[in-house]
Design an enzyme around this catalytic site. Structure first.
Site, PDB file in Angstrom:
ATOM      1  N   GLY A  70      65.641  23.457  35.491  1.00 35.67           N
ATOM      2  CA  GLY A  70      65.192  22.604  34.396  1.00 35.67           C
ATOM      3  C   GLY A  70      64.338  21.434  34.851  1.00 35.67           C
ATOM      4  O   GLY A  70      63.284  21.144  34.254  1.00 35.67           O
ATOM      5  N   ARG A  98      65.528  26.139  26.099  1.00 39.61           N
ATOM      6  CA  ARG A  98      65.681  24.698  26.333  1.00 39.61           C
ATOM      7  C   ARG A  98      64.415  24.000  25.832  1.00 39.61           C
ATOM      8  O   ARG A  98      63.310  24.307  26.276  1.00 39.61           O
ATOM      9  CB  ARG A  98      65.920  24.410  27.817  1.00 39.61           C
ATOM     10  CG  ARG A  98      67.226  24.985  28.325  1.00 39.61           C
ATOM     11  CD  ARG A  98      67.470  24.639  29.777  1.00 39.61           C
ATOM     12  NE  ARG A  98      67.764  23.211  29.956  1.00 39.61           N
ATOM     13  CZ  ARG A  98      68.056  22.657  31.134  1.00 39.61           C
ATOM     14  NH1 ARG A  98      68.067  23.419  32.219  1.00 39.61           N
ATOM     15  NH2 ARG A  98      68.320  21.372  31.221  1.00 39.61           N
ATOM     16  N   SER A 144      65.578  13.506  27.139  1.00 41.87           N
ATOM     17  CA  SER A 144      65.890  13.652  28.555  1.00 41.87           C
ATOM     18  C   SER A 144      65.026  12.714  29.395  1.00 41.87           C
ATOM     19  O   SER A 144      63.820  12.612  29.199  1.00 41.87           O
ATOM     20  CB  SER A 144      65.645  15.096  28.996  1.00 41.87           C
ATOM     21  OG  SER A 144      65.693  15.198  30.406  1.00 41.87           O
ATOM     22  N   SER A 145      65.664  12.026  30.335  1.00 38.77           N
ATOM     23  CA  SER A 145      64.915  11.133  31.217  1.00 38.77           C
ATOM     24  C   SER A 145      63.896  11.899  32.051  1.00 38.77           C
ATOM     25  O   SER A 145      62.936  11.308  32.562  1.00 38.77           O
ATOM     26  CB  SER A 145      65.868  10.380  32.133  1.00 38.77           C
ATOM     27  OG  SER A 145      66.564  11.279  32.990  1.00 38.77           O
ATOM     28  N   GLN A 146      64.095  13.215  32.200  1.00 41.33           N
ATOM     29  CA  GLN A 146      63.137  14.008  32.973  1.00 41.33           C
ATOM     30  C   GLN A 146      61.769  14.045  32.295  1.00 41.33           C
ATOM     31  O   GLN A 146      60.748  14.128  32.976  1.00 41.33           O
ATOM     32  CB  GLN A 146      63.675  15.427  33.176  1.00 41.33           C
ATOM     33  CG  GLN A 146      64.903  15.469  34.078  1.00 41.33           C
ATOM     34  CD  GLN A 146      65.524  16.851  34.156  1.00 41.33           C
ATOM     35  OE1 GLN A 146      64.949  17.829  33.687  1.00 41.33           O
ATOM     36  NE2 GLN A 146      66.702  16.937  34.740  1.00 41.33           N
ATOM     37  N   ASP A 288      75.514  13.786  34.065  1.00 42.53           N
ATOM     38  CA  ASP A 288      75.884  14.894  34.945  1.00 42.53           C
ATOM     39  C   ASP A 288      77.282  14.741  35.531  1.00 42.53           C
ATOM     40  O   ASP A 288      77.798  15.673  36.155  1.00 42.53           O
ATOM     41  CB  ASP A 288      74.863  15.037  36.082  1.00 42.53           C
ATOM     42  CG  ASP A 288      73.583  15.709  35.624  1.00 42.53           C
ATOM     43  OD1 ASP A 288      73.582  16.303  34.527  1.00 42.53           O
ATOM     44  OD2 ASP A 288      72.574  15.635  36.356  1.00 42.53           O
TER      45      ASP A 288
END
Length: 409
Positions: A70, A98, A144-146, A288
């Protein structure tokens, strides 16, 4: 295939060299690739996500399948959007479900051209890479921080740089901070004031870099220390003052009974004789760690109320539903509220006679549940145990070195 895992017959005395952080590894790989003079990166994580990233960065192909990685999907979507050429990127069936729409829309708003190849809003993607104009965009701080990190890392290469306004509550702040600190190490300054992030056009200046060990991976050893009698576990490569947000897990485990002593080489875990009556915590910055602490609390008999879990449903699995289902098999009933809260007040149910823990293609499900072998004399059976390769390929080998018995079934 499944594993039957049984706990050691003697006290757990172990010295473990943890895997490197995949969060740091993948960020450094992107920044190194964006610089004019890439340098050596030492102690890169030997995980599926990092292997997938390196496979793309070192490839002469233009079609990429990154499996279940991911982080790699998000970071590469941004990276490839500014590399001249036509690219396609896909992944596993779970990856195709996703969401990635918000990142794609943000990139397209900055001058990228990205199209969906199958389902609207999801991979696979066709990316027409070119120089990006940049500019000003808004994005929910609750995503999402991503996504945010992906945009920040390519921002210095944009003609106008990037001004990113985050709307509403900002989740996973430590991961954004991690990205900013690593960018600073590579010579790029990011200004963060309130809800706004600004990155001027700049040039990455790669440096030789050594990746620190993974605090997320350390959390499973904390649970082992919690469940074991008179443990002494040394975890090499951990920094007390870490850039990783999941280092917060050490202080949280103090409330459950595990003390951390930092040495020049890493950390030593021992019991501290403390046990709180109920653990209340907001995981907005460390999602997480949620599976680790749910299992740790349930099997130490500690009621809990955990909030800030809104990203768990879009991780490698729907982690909220997965936790509820697998713990029910073992005789424990946890409840959720509004997709953001998990709690347990001690409620039990009849366990299945021979439960097999499903891992849902999710590495953290396998590793979070493995320590239960210490409190179940008959052991615990784990389906598809090789999912751990996503972040911790040597996990089962390390458990065996600590005295666990692992039988393939």
């Amino acid at each position: 295939m499944s594993y039957l895992i049984k706990g050691p017959q003697s006290p757990v005395r172990a010295s473990i060299f943890l895997p490197a952080s995949k969060s740091i590894s993948n960020r450094i790989l992107i920044m190194n690739a964006l610089g004019d003079d890439p340098r050596e990166i030492k102690n890169l994580a030997d995980s599926d996500d990092v292997k997938a990233m390196m496979g793309v960065l070192h490839s002469n192909d233009c079609h990429f399948n990154i499996g279940a990685a991911g982080t790699t999907m998000r970071f590469l979507t941004a990276f490839l959007s500014k590399i001249v050429g036509e690219w396609t990127i896909t992944g596993s069936e779970r990856m195709k479900n996703r969401p990635i729409r918000l990142l794609v829309e943000a990139l397209n708003g900055l001058g990228a051209r990205i199209e969906y190849m199958e389902k609207e809003g999801y991979p696979p993607l066709r990316i027409f890479g070119s120089a990006l104009q940049g500019g000003e965009i808004s994005l929910s701080g609750g995503v999402s921080s991503q996504y945010i990190s992906a945009l920040l890392m390519i921002a210095p290469t944009m003609e106008k740089g990037l001004k990113l306004h985050l709307e509403g509550e900002i989740i996973s702040r430590p991961y954004i901070h991690l990205t900013i600190q690593l960018m600073k190490a590579f010579g790029v300054e990011v200004e963060w004031k309130g809800q706004d992030l600004y990155v001027a056009p700049q040039t990455y200046k790669p440096i030789p870099f050594t990746v620190e060990s993974d605090w997320s991976g350390a959390s499973y050893w904390y649970t082992i220390a919690l469940f074991a009698d008179h443990p002494e576990i040394e975890l090499s490569g951990l920094f007390e003052h870490s850039l990783q947000g999941d280092a917060a897990g050490a202080k949280l485990f103090e409330q459950l009974g595990i003390h951390t002593t930092f040495t020049g080489k890493g950390a030593i875990l021992r019991k501290n004789g403390i046990k709180c009556d109920r653990l209340v915590y907001d995981f907005i910055n460390e999602p997480d760690l949620a599976q680790t602490f749910v299992v740790a609390c349930v099997f130490s008999g500690t009621p809990f109320h955990f909030s800030g879990l809104q990203t768990l449903k879009i991780k490698e699995s729907d982690r909220i539903e997965a936790l509820k289902a697998e713990l029910r098999k073992l005789g424990y009933v946890i409840t959720d509220k509004e997709d953001t809260i998990l709690e347990w007040n001690g409620e039990r149910c009849d366990p299945e006679p021979h439960p097999v823990i499903q891992t849902y293609e999710d590495h953290r499900m396998a590793m979070a549940f493995a320590p239960i072998a210490l409190v179940k004399p008959e052991g615990i059976e784990m389906a598809d145990p090789q999912v751990v390769t996503k972040s911790y390929p040597g996990f089962w080998k390390d458990l065996a070195s600590a005295g666990f018995l692992i039988e393939e079934k």
